[in-house]
Design a protein around this motif. Structure first.
Motif, PDB file in Angstrom:
ATOM      1  N   ARG A 198       0.720  -1.235  -0.042  1.00  0.00           N
ATOM      2  CA  ARG A 198      -0.076  -0.021   0.052  1.00  0.00           C
ATOM      3  C   ARG A 198       0.803   1.170   0.004  1.00  0.00           C
ATOM      4  O   ARG A 198       0.565   2.200  -0.674  1.00  0.00           O
ATOM      5  N   LYS A 199       1.995   1.228   0.687  1.00  0.00           N
ATOM      6  CA  LYS A 199       2.924   2.544   0.650  1.00  0.00           C
ATOM      7  C   LYS A 199       3.526   2.622  -0.597  1.00  0.00           C
ATOM      8  O   LYS A 199       3.808   3.563  -1.270  1.00  0.00           O
ATOM      9  N   LEU A 200       4.155   1.266  -1.155  1.00  0.00           N
ATOM     10  CA  LEU A 200       4.732   1.399  -2.422  1.00  0.00           C
ATOM     11  C   LEU A 200       3.941   1.703  -3.625  1.00  0.00           C
ATOM     12  O   LEU A 200       4.541   2.705  -4.338  1.00  0.00           O
ATOM     13  N   TYR A 201       2.641   1.545  -3.624  1.00  0.00           N
ATOM     14  CA  TYR A 201       1.713   1.845  -4.967  1.00  0.00           C
ATOM     15  C   TYR A 201       0.817   3.072  -4.254  1.00  0.00           C
ATOM     16  O   TYR A 201      -0.081   3.148  -4.960  1.00  0.00           O
ATOM     17  N   ASN A 202       0.896   3.504  -3.278  1.00  0.00           N
ATOM     18  CA  ASN A 202       0.170   4.526  -2.545  1.00  0.00           C
ATOM     19  C   ASN A 202      -1.354   4.122  -2.690  1.00  0.00           C
ATOM     20  O   ASN A 202      -2.273   4.845  -3.396  1.00  0.00           O
ATOM     21  N   LEU A 203      -1.948   3.093  -2.325  1.00  0.00           N
ATOM     22  CA  LEU A 203      -3.282   2.522  -2.194  1.00  0.00           C
ATOM     23  C   LEU A 203      -4.040   2.855  -1.094  1.00  0.00           C
ATOM     24  O   LEU A 203      -3.456   2.967   0.155  1.00  0.00           O
ATOM     25  N   THR A 204      -5.527   2.899  -1.352  1.00  0.00           N
ATOM     26  CA  THR A 204      -6.416   2.928  -0.323  1.00  0.00           C
ATOM     27  C   THR A 204      -6.636   1.446  -0.130  1.00  0.00           C
ATOM     28  O   THR A 204      -6.709   0.580  -1.091  1.00  0.00           O
ATOM     29  N   LYS A 205      -7.525   1.003   1.024  1.00  0.00           N
ATOM     30  CA  LYS A 205      -7.932  -0.478   0.877  1.00  0.00           C
ATOM     31  C   LYS A 205      -9.213  -0.369   1.644  1.00  0.00           C
ATOM     32  O   LYS A 205      -9.494   0.384   2.474  1.00  0.00           O
ATOM     33  N   ASN A 206      -9.948  -1.175   0.977  1.00  0.00           N
ATOM     34  CA  ASN A 206     -11.547  -1.310   1.616  1.00  0.00           C
ATOM     35  C   ASN A 206     -11.779  -2.950   1.932  1.00  0.00           C
ATOM     36  O   ASN A 206     -11.650  -3.487   0.866  1.00  0.00           O
ATOM     37  N   VAL A 207     -11.765  -3.393   3.271  1.00  0.00           N
ATOM     38  CA  VAL A 207     -11.889  -4.778   3.601  1.00  0.00           C
ATOM     39  C   VAL A 207     -13.066  -5.353   3.201  1.00  0.00           C
ATOM     40  O   VAL A 207     -14.108  -4.685   3.313  1.00  0.00           O
ATOM     41  N   GLU A 208     -12.960  -6.566   2.965  1.00  0.00           N
ATOM     42  CA  GLU A 208     -14.209  -7.666   2.837  1.00  0.00           C
ATOM     43  C   GLU A 208     -14.806  -7.122   1.898  1.00  0.00           C
ATOM     44  O   GLU A 208     -16.223  -7.126   1.916  1.00  0.00           O
ATOM     45  N   LYS A 250       1.594  -7.992  -4.248  1.00  0.00           N
ATOM     46  CA  LYS A 250       2.480  -6.675  -4.948  1.00  0.00           C
ATOM     47  C   LYS A 250       2.700  -6.983  -6.462  1.00  0.00           C
ATOM     48  O   LYS A 250       2.503  -5.951  -7.175  1.00  0.00           O
ATOM     49  N   GLN A 251       2.317  -8.087  -7.027  1.00  0.00           N
ATOM     50  CA  GLN A 251       2.368  -8.290  -8.323  1.00  0.00           C
ATOM     51  C   GLN A 251       1.176  -8.094  -9.002  1.00  0.00           C
ATOM     52  O   GLN A 251       0.843  -7.606 -10.027  1.00  0.00           O
ATOM     53  N   CYS A 252      -0.121  -7.997  -8.104  1.00  0.00           N
ATOM     54  CA  CYS A 252      -1.431  -7.622  -8.554  1.00  0.00           C
ATOM     55  C   CYS A 252      -1.389  -6.143  -8.524  1.00  0.00           C
ATOM     56  O   CYS A 252      -1.891  -5.404  -9.682  1.00  0.00           O
ATOM     57  N   ALA A 253      -0.929  -5.511  -7.570  1.00  0.00           N
ATOM     58  CA  ALA A 253      -0.517  -3.858  -7.575  1.00  0.00           C
ATOM     59  C   ALA A 253       0.027  -3.374  -8.858  1.00  0.00           C
ATOM     60  O   ALA A 253      -0.259  -2.423  -9.532  1.00  0.00           O
ATOM     61  N   ALA A 254       1.235  -4.272  -9.266  1.00  0.00           N
ATOM     62  CA  ALA A 254       2.163  -3.766 -10.103  1.00  0.00           C
ATOM     63  C   ALA A 254       1.464  -4.153 -11.523  1.00  0.00           C
ATOM     64  O   ALA A 254       1.520  -3.209 -12.295  1.00  0.00           O
ATOM     65  N   LEU A 255       0.597  -5.018 -11.513  1.00  0.00           N
ATOM     66  CA  LEU A 255      -0.131  -5.413 -12.875  1.00  0.00           C
ATOM     67  C   LEU A 255      -1.396  -4.181 -13.168  1.00  0.00           C
ATOM     68  O   LEU A 255      -1.291  -3.868 -14.251  1.00  0.00           O
ATOM     69  N   HIS A 257      -8.173   1.558 -12.277  1.00  0.00           N
ATOM     70  CA  HIS A 257      -8.526   2.563 -11.081  1.00  0.00           C
ATOM     71  C   HIS A 257      -8.410   1.534  -9.812  1.00  0.00           C
ATOM     72  O   HIS A 257      -8.067   2.218  -8.943  1.00  0.00           O
ATOM     73  N   SER A 258      -8.699   0.423  -9.618  1.00  0.00           N
ATOM     74  CA  SER A 258      -8.763  -0.080  -8.445  1.00  0.00           C
ATOM     75  C   SER A 258      -8.451  -1.790  -9.115  1.00  0.00           C
ATOM     76  O   SER A 258      -8.862  -2.275  -9.905  1.00  0.00           O
ATOM     77  N   PHE A 259      -8.334  -2.627  -7.813  1.00  0.00           N
ATOM     78  CA  PHE A 259      -8.449  -4.238  -8.010  1.00  0.00           C
ATOM     79  C   PHE A 259      -8.566  -4.826  -6.837  1.00  0.00           C
ATOM     80  O   PHE A 259      -8.557  -4.397  -5.878  1.00  0.00           O
ATOM     81  N   TYR A 271      -8.356  -2.527  -3.330  1.00  0.00           N
ATOM     82  CA  TYR A 271      -7.353  -1.614  -3.288  1.00  0.00           C
ATOM     83  C   TYR A 271      -7.345  -0.608  -4.336  1.00  0.00           C
ATOM     84  O   TYR A 271      -7.598  -0.840  -5.438  1.00  0.00           O
ATOM     85  N   GLY A 272      -7.663   0.649  -3.910  1.00  0.00           N
ATOM     86  CA  GLY A 272      -7.519   1.738  -4.985  1.00  0.00           C
ATOM     87  C   GLY A 272      -6.615   2.776  -5.260  1.00  0.00           C
ATOM     88  O   GLY A 272      -5.719   2.749  -4.383  1.00  0.00           O
ATOM     89  N   ARG A 273      -6.190   2.991  -6.298  1.00  0.00           N
ATOM     90  CA  ARG A 273      -5.131   3.567  -7.009  1.00  0.00           C
ATOM     91  C   ARG A 273      -5.251   5.168  -6.586  1.00  0.00           C
ATOM     92  O   ARG A 273      -6.515   5.637  -6.904  1.00  0.00           O
ATOM     93  N   THR A 274      -4.252   5.927  -6.396  1.00  0.00           N
ATOM     94  CA  THR A 274      -4.395   7.314  -6.576  1.00  0.00           C
ATOM     95  C   THR A 274      -3.698   8.108  -7.750  1.00  0.00           C
ATOM     96  O   THR A 274      -3.369   7.002  -8.510  1.00  0.00           O
ATOM     97  N   ARG A 275      -3.397   9.074  -7.808  1.00  0.00           N
ATOM     98  CA  ARG A 275      -2.865   9.735  -9.153  1.00  0.00           C
ATOM     99  C   ARG A 275      -1.502   9.077  -9.342  1.00  0.00           C
ATOM    100  O   ARG A 275      -0.741   9.056  -8.462  1.00  0.00           O
ATOM    101  N   LEU A 276      -1.135   8.964 -10.471  1.00  0.00           N
ATOM    102  CA  LEU A 276       0.141   8.520 -10.984  1.00  0.00           C
ATOM    103  C   LEU A 276       1.382   9.082 -10.475  1.00  0.00           C
ATOM    104  O   LEU A 276       2.363   8.649 -10.036  1.00  0.00           O
TER     105      LEU A 276
END
Length: 223
Positions: free
Chosen positions: A81-91, A107-112, A122-124, A161-166
């Protein structure tokens, strides 16, 4: 060595010795006996370079193994989450996805997701099922958009997990890389008992290789 002991059934390997000698040479020895049995039979030896590790019941192995897996997942979750600056919504998962793949790490999913441009992913969703099977699903929609469109699903095995700006991704990524380098630097210096001279290099060298980590370079020097 522990994994090797665990490969044998519980009646075959009850404990193992792990010995470290000069020049970091190591020896792994497996035994059918616990330390308690060996003490009772007067079959223990004082060995300043060795330690004996005893196995617990197999059920305890499995429980402990799962606890370690969960701990590692928490660490991976936080660092990703720190590396890719992600928000998290559990369950929670977004139902409208455009791509899915099994067997990826978080991490591979975030990189993808990041490989697609910012307008595409926008999210995964990241889901963990029985026997540690995992599913990575990419979506064009944020969690906010999906909630508004009633396109989210309660999923106890999944998190979104949601992405923020690039631009924020890149800045945050570099900050995490720098933090990880500082941690690696400190642990390597402790492991190999090294001194450090910052922003300085010796000009007279006899060997060079590119692409090594700091720890690999230290190990190569010690050889």
């Amino acid at each position: 060595c522990a994994a090797l002991c665990q490969k044998w059934d519980e009646e075959t390997c009850h404990s193992f010795n792990y010995c470290i000698f000069k020049e970091n040479k190591v020896l792994c020895e497996l035994s059918e006996h616990t330390i308690e049995e060996s003490v009772a039979a007067n079959e223990t030896i004082y060995a300043p370079n060795c330690d004996n590790y005893g196995r617990t019941r197999l059920e305890d192995d499995i429980i402990k193994s799962q606890e370690v897996i969960n701990d590692e997942r928490d660490i991976m979750d936080e660092s990703t989450r720190k590396l890719y600056n992600l928000t998290k919504n559990v369950e929670t998962k977004v139902s409208d996805v455009f791509f899915g793949e099994i067997g990826l790490t978080l991490k591979q999913c975030a990189a993808l997701c990041q490989k697609w441009d910012e307008e595409t992913c926008h999210s995964f969703n990241y889901c963990i099922f029985k026997e540690n099977k995992v599913l990575c699903e990419l979506s064009e929609h944020t969690i906010e958009e999906s909630v508004a469109a009633n396109e989210t699903i309660y999923a106890p095995n999944c998190d979104n997990y949601g992405r923020t700006r690039l631009e924020d991704d890149i800045i945050k990524s570099q900050e995490v890389i720098n933090d990880e380098r500082d941690i690696m630097d400190e642990s390597t210096r402790k492991l190999y008992n090294l001194t450090k001279n910052v922003e300085t290099k010796v000009s007279d060298v006899f060997f060079g290789e590119i692409g090594l980590t700091l720890k690999q370079c230290a190990a190569l020097c010690q050889k």
